[in-house]
Design a protein around this motif. Structure first.
Motif, PDB file in Angstrom:
ATOM      1  N   PRO A 215       0.926  -1.292   0.032  1.00 31.92           N
ATOM      2  CA  PRO A 215       0.064   0.038   0.044  1.00 31.92           C
ATOM      3  C   PRO A 215       0.908   1.410  -0.017  1.00 31.92           C
ATOM      4  CG  PRO A 215      -0.815  -1.559   1.520  1.00 31.92           C
ATOM      5  CD  PRO A 215       0.505  -2.159   1.180  1.00 31.92           C
ATOM      6  N   THR A 216       2.165   1.294   0.848  1.00 32.84           N
ATOM      7  CA  THR A 216       2.790   2.422   0.690  1.00 32.84           C
ATOM      8  C   THR A 216       3.413   2.645  -0.690  1.00 32.84           C
ATOM      9  OG1 THR A 216       3.611   2.020   3.069  1.00 32.84           O
ATOM     10  CG2 THR A 216       4.865   3.500   1.847  1.00 32.84           C
ATOM     11  N   ILE A 217       3.771   1.627  -1.253  1.00 29.21           N
ATOM     12  CA  ILE A 217       4.454   1.984  -2.580  1.00 29.21           C
ATOM     13  C   ILE A 217       3.529   2.387  -3.670  1.00 29.21           C
ATOM     14  CG2 ILE A 217       5.575   0.614  -4.727  1.00 29.21           C
ATOM     15  CD1 ILE A 217       6.900  -1.302  -2.709  1.00 29.21           C
ATOM     16  N   LEU A 218       2.308   1.812  -3.468  1.00 25.36           N
ATOM     17  CA  LEU A 218       1.008   2.276  -4.424  1.00 25.36           C
ATOM     18  C   LEU A 218       0.790   3.571  -4.239  1.00 25.36           C
ATOM     19  CD1 LEU A 218      -1.420   1.554  -6.270  1.00 25.36           C
ATOM     20  CD2 LEU A 218      -2.481   1.077  -4.115  1.00 25.36           C
ATOM     21  N   ALA A 219       0.799   4.180  -2.739  1.00 20.01           N
ATOM     22  CA  ALA A 219       0.324   5.641  -2.573  1.00 20.01           C
ATOM     23  C   ALA A 219       1.511   6.354  -2.866  1.00 20.01           C
ATOM     24  CB  ALA A 219       0.081   5.717  -0.884  1.00 20.01           C
ATOM     25  N   LEU A 220       2.844   6.037  -2.870  1.00 17.17           N
ATOM     26  CA  LEU A 220       3.905   6.846  -3.095  1.00 17.17           C
ATOM     27  C   LEU A 220       4.036   6.899  -4.641  1.00 17.17           C
ATOM     28  CD1 LEU A 220       6.348   8.310  -2.226  1.00 17.17           C
ATOM     29  CD2 LEU A 220       7.592   6.178  -2.590  1.00 17.17           C
ATOM     30  N   GLY A 221       3.619   5.791  -5.566  1.00 15.65           N
ATOM     31  CA  GLY A 221       3.542   6.052  -6.687  1.00 15.65           C
ATOM     32  C   GLY A 221       2.572   6.908  -7.510  1.00 15.65           C
ATOM     33  N   LEU A 222       1.414   6.729  -6.771  1.00 18.31           N
ATOM     34  CA  LEU A 222       0.020   7.571  -7.202  1.00 18.31           C
ATOM     35  C   LEU A 222       0.793   9.161  -6.739  1.00 18.31           C
ATOM     36  CD1 LEU A 222      -2.858   5.733  -5.862  1.00 18.31           C
ATOM     37  CD2 LEU A 222      -2.126   6.127  -8.415  1.00 18.31           C
ATOM     38  N   PHE A 223       1.280   9.438  -5.681  1.00 12.80           N
ATOM     39  CA  PHE A 223       1.696  10.991  -5.419  1.00 12.80           C
ATOM     40  C   PHE A 223       2.818  11.349  -6.392  1.00 12.80           C
ATOM     41  CE2 PHE A 223       4.333  13.860  -3.247  1.00 12.80           C
ATOM     42  CZ  PHE A 223       3.520  14.728  -2.764  1.00 12.80           C
ATOM     43  N   ILE A 224       3.622  10.406  -6.795  1.00  7.86           N
ATOM     44  CA  ILE A 224       4.752  10.792  -7.746  1.00  7.86           C
ATOM     45  C   ILE A 224       4.027  10.971  -9.196  1.00  7.86           C
ATOM     46  CG2 ILE A 224       6.654  10.188  -8.982  1.00  7.86           C
ATOM     47  CD1 ILE A 224       7.739   8.350  -6.771  1.00  7.86           C
ATOM     48  N   VAL A 255       1.630  20.218  -3.882  1.00  8.88           N
ATOM     49  CA  VAL A 255       1.397  19.233  -3.006  1.00  8.88           C
ATOM     50  C   VAL A 255      -0.282  19.018  -2.755  1.00  8.88           C
ATOM     51  CG1 VAL A 255       2.035  18.369  -0.739  1.00  8.88           C
ATOM     52  CG2 VAL A 255       3.848  19.158  -2.274  1.00  8.88           C
ATOM     53  N   ASN A 256      -0.709  20.252  -2.421  1.00 12.86           N
ATOM     54  CA  ASN A 256      -1.999  20.393  -1.808  1.00 12.86           C
ATOM     55  C   ASN A 256      -2.900  19.764  -3.071  1.00 12.86           C
ATOM     56  OD1 ASN A 256      -4.003  20.970   0.168  1.00 12.86           O
ATOM     57  ND2 ASN A 256      -4.632  22.773  -1.382  1.00 12.86           N
ATOM     58  N   THR A 257      -2.779  20.037  -4.330  1.00 13.65           N
ATOM     59  CA  THR A 257      -3.390  19.655  -5.391  1.00 13.65           C
ATOM     60  C   THR A 257      -3.161  18.289  -5.590  1.00 13.65           C
ATOM     61  OG1 THR A 257      -3.120  21.788  -6.482  1.00 13.65           O
ATOM     62  CG2 THR A 257      -3.827  20.070  -8.102  1.00 13.65           C
ATOM     63  N   THR A 258      -2.086  17.701  -5.405  1.00 15.01           N
ATOM     64  CA  THR A 258      -1.732  16.341  -5.280  1.00 15.01           C
ATOM     65  C   THR A 258      -2.427  15.631  -4.593  1.00 15.01           C
ATOM     66  OG1 THR A 258       0.275  16.925  -6.535  1.00 15.01           O
ATOM     67  CG2 THR A 258      -0.054  14.493  -5.666  1.00 15.01           C
ATOM     68  N   LEU A 259      -2.537  15.810  -3.184  1.00 15.94           N
ATOM     69  CA  LEU A 259      -2.970  15.095  -2.009  1.00 15.94           C
ATOM     70  C   LEU A 259      -4.531  14.588  -2.221  1.00 15.94           C
ATOM     71  CD1 LEU A 259      -1.086  16.545   0.950  1.00 15.94           C
ATOM     72  CD2 LEU A 259      -0.944  14.465   0.060  1.00 15.94           C
ATOM     73  N   PRO A 260      -5.240  15.362  -2.630  1.00 17.56           N
ATOM     74  CA  PRO A 260      -6.722  14.959  -2.759  1.00 17.56           C
ATOM     75  C   PRO A 260      -6.778  13.824  -3.767  1.00 17.56           C
ATOM     76  CG  PRO A 260      -6.330  17.021  -3.672  1.00 17.56           C
ATOM     77  CD  PRO A 260      -5.329  16.871  -2.903  1.00 17.56           C
ATOM     78  N   CYS A 261      -6.053  14.056  -4.968  1.00 16.53           N
ATOM     79  CA  CYS A 261      -6.127  12.974  -6.061  1.00 16.53           C
ATOM     80  C   CYS A 261      -5.614  11.762  -5.596  1.00 16.53           C
ATOM     81  CB  CYS A 261      -5.110  13.488  -7.090  1.00 16.53           C
ATOM     82  SG  CYS A 261      -5.219  14.884  -7.873  1.00 16.53           S
ATOM     83  N   VAL A 262      -4.610  11.784  -4.655  1.00 16.49           N
ATOM     84  CA  VAL A 262      -4.032  10.388  -4.232  1.00 16.49           C
ATOM     85  C   VAL A 262      -5.083   9.795  -3.189  1.00 16.49           C
ATOM     86  CG1 VAL A 262      -2.197   9.319  -2.735  1.00 16.49           C
ATOM     87  CG2 VAL A 262      -1.574  11.081  -4.246  1.00 16.49           C
ATOM     88  N   ALA A 263      -5.703  10.432  -2.394  1.00 11.35           N
ATOM     89  CA  ALA A 263      -6.694  10.043  -1.553  1.00 11.35           C
ATOM     90  C   ALA A 263      -7.699   9.617  -1.938  1.00 11.35           C
ATOM     91  CB  ALA A 263      -7.042  11.302  -0.538  1.00 11.35           C
TER      92      ALA A 263
END
Length: 488
Positions: A215-224, A255-263
């Motif tokens: 899950p961490t790798i998945l979340a990190l990949g989506l964030f990148i 970063v703030n635009t990216t975080l809701p996309c990942v969530a």
């Protein structure tokens, strides 16, 4: 510095405050401990508080006596192993050979190995510490136990830590003795079989968040991915095509635009495997066939994915609160005011934008609130207080409500931007249109599964019906009750 290191890890107040404890311990079952380190001290205190008489064997009893409970007998190693039938070996593997001189005194006794190897030692040695100890003392019965319990857990009590104690050994009677001892100390013994399982037990403390890796790798990949996508659209495109320097947006705004996309995407990935599993059961016409390994692993990681979704959503809320505090925001506000004065506009009010923003923020708060409930109820202490129907309602029904609220939140944010040509920078669509793909698929699949023709068939399958079976199967009259009480 050495004085601080000699201080005991645990306080003697608990065991010294009761004046009758020493008298009680004299009549209690006697347990021996070889070693006087932090773990041995915590173990001695826990045993004393559990009603056992404790004898601690040390190479230097005078130095270590003040670090242990006053009711515990501290003596030399040879004297400590003479009378107890159960001996805890609270020493490192490399010191086992130094105890060979006690082989005769230890004959016929139960040795409890509590040691743990380092990662390098685990890879270096083929046999476990417990098996190595058994080879050095063949006349003793070796039991592996308590190695997954930390000194802090022993100090604070099992209610503040993991209560499970894996136990393995070749003699059932010895394992039963140690299991009863663990019960008396407030722990929950788990029989792991023969001593050959000791290597598996010793590997447990070496694991570092194994269920969080994927899950961490998945979340990190989506964030990148989303951070790079937003950087190209919001920073790189204005710089290359318009000559505007907006690199100041990288630390906070992007970063703030990216975080809701990942969530948002992570939340949808929590419920997507359930839709795929239901589709597989409908297609196969049975629940008695295993899911593919990738789907099975995906479903096992849903809790971690959901918690990471909540983490990103909470960060997004915190970042959003910080946006008006930026100097850049103040400059933009002043520039807007100056521009309004130069254009001779005394009143700037767009009714559509006002309503859109009010609804957008309200839906975001509701989505974060329901997502918080999902995160809280996933904690073991809360989940254990709920029955299955309550837990299923929160995690399934309320979870889909959260996904719908998040989708509405995203749609009100985008509004008509997806249809405006100016929003396509470098021919890339707005970010929110990408995030809508997976959640909309999940919501559409859920809507299809609610159709009577599919929901009735799925309920029959989950209650044991099979497509190729000749057994006649009928659902209860109360179909709604059947859905609430059925299990996959």
């Amino acid at each position: 510095m050495s004085g601080e290191m000699d201080k005991p890890l645990i306080s003697r107040h608990l065991v010294d405050s009761d004046s009758s404890l020493a008298e009680t311990c004299s009549k209690a079952p006697k347990v021996g401990i070889l070693g006087s380190g932090d773990f041995a001290r915590s173990l001695a205190t826990r045993l004393v508080n559990s009603g056992f008489s404790v004898v601690v064997g040390s190479r230097n009893p005078k130095r270590t006596a003040g670090l242990l409970p006053s009711v515990a007998q501290v003596t030399f190693q040879g004297e400590a192993v003479s009378s107890p039938q159960v001996i805890f070996m609270a020493v490192f593997r490399e010191h086992y050979s130094s105890l060979l001189c006690l082989r005769n005194e230890l004959a016929g006794k139960i040795l409890v190995d509590v040691s743990n190897p380092t990662e390098q030692e685990y890879l270096q040695h083929r046999e476990s510490n417990a098996e190595y100890l058994a080879s050095l003392f063949p006349t003793c019965t070796v039991v592996k136990a308590f190695n997954v319990i930390s000194a802090w857990t022993l100090q604070a009590g099992p209610r503040d830590g993991n209560r499970q104690v894996p136990i393995c050994g070749d003699q059932p009677e010895a394992k039963r003795t140690i299991s009863e001892l663990a019960h008396a100390m407030g722990f929950m013994p788990v029989d792991m079989g023969s001593l050959a399982s000791a290597r598996e037990i010793e590997a447990m403390p070496l694991h570092f968040l194994p269920s969080w890796k994927v899950p961490t790798i998945l979340a990190l990949g989506l964030f990148i991915f989303f951070y790079t996508y937003n950087f190209i659209r919001d920073v790189l495109q204005p710089y290359l095509q318009e000559g505007k320097n907006k690199f100041y947006k990288l630390p906070l705004s992007v970063v703030n635009t990216t975080l809701p996309c990942v969530a948002y995407v992570l939340l949808s990935l929590v419920y997507l495997p359930g839709m795929l599993a239901a589709a597989l059961q409908l297609w196969r016409g049975t629940k008695y066939r295993r899911f593919p390994d990738w789907l099975d692993h995906w479903m096992q990681h849903r809790k971690q994915i959901g918690l990471l979704s909540f983490f990103c959503a909470a960060l997004h809320a915190a970042y959003s609160v910080c946006l008006p505090l930026r100097i850049a925001y103040r400059y933009d506000l002043v520039n807007l005011a100056v521009k309004q004065v130069l254009t001779n506009k005394s009143h700037l009010w767009i009714e559509e934008d006002i309503w859109r923003m009010e609804i957008y923020l309200s839906l975001g708060v509701l989505a974060l609130g329901t997502l918080s409930l999902l995160a809280v109820t996933s904690l073991p202490s809360i989940a254990n207080s709920l029955n299955w129907r309550e837990f299923s309602f929160v995690q399934s029904t309320l979870g889909f409500v959260t996904l719908v609220l998040s989708t509405l939140h995203t749609l009100t944010y985008g509004w008509t931007r997806a249809f405006e040509e100016s929003r396509y920078k470098f021919y890339l669509p707005p970010t929110f249109t990408l995030t809508l793909l997976v959640p909309c698929v999940v919501i559409l699949a859920k809507a299809l599964l609610l159709l009577p023709c599919l929901s009735l068939r799925l309920s029959k399958i989950r209650r044991g019906w099979e497509k190729d079976s000749t057994v006649k199967f009928t659902l209860p009259m109360d179909h709604a009750l059947a859905q609430k009480t059925s299990h996959v």
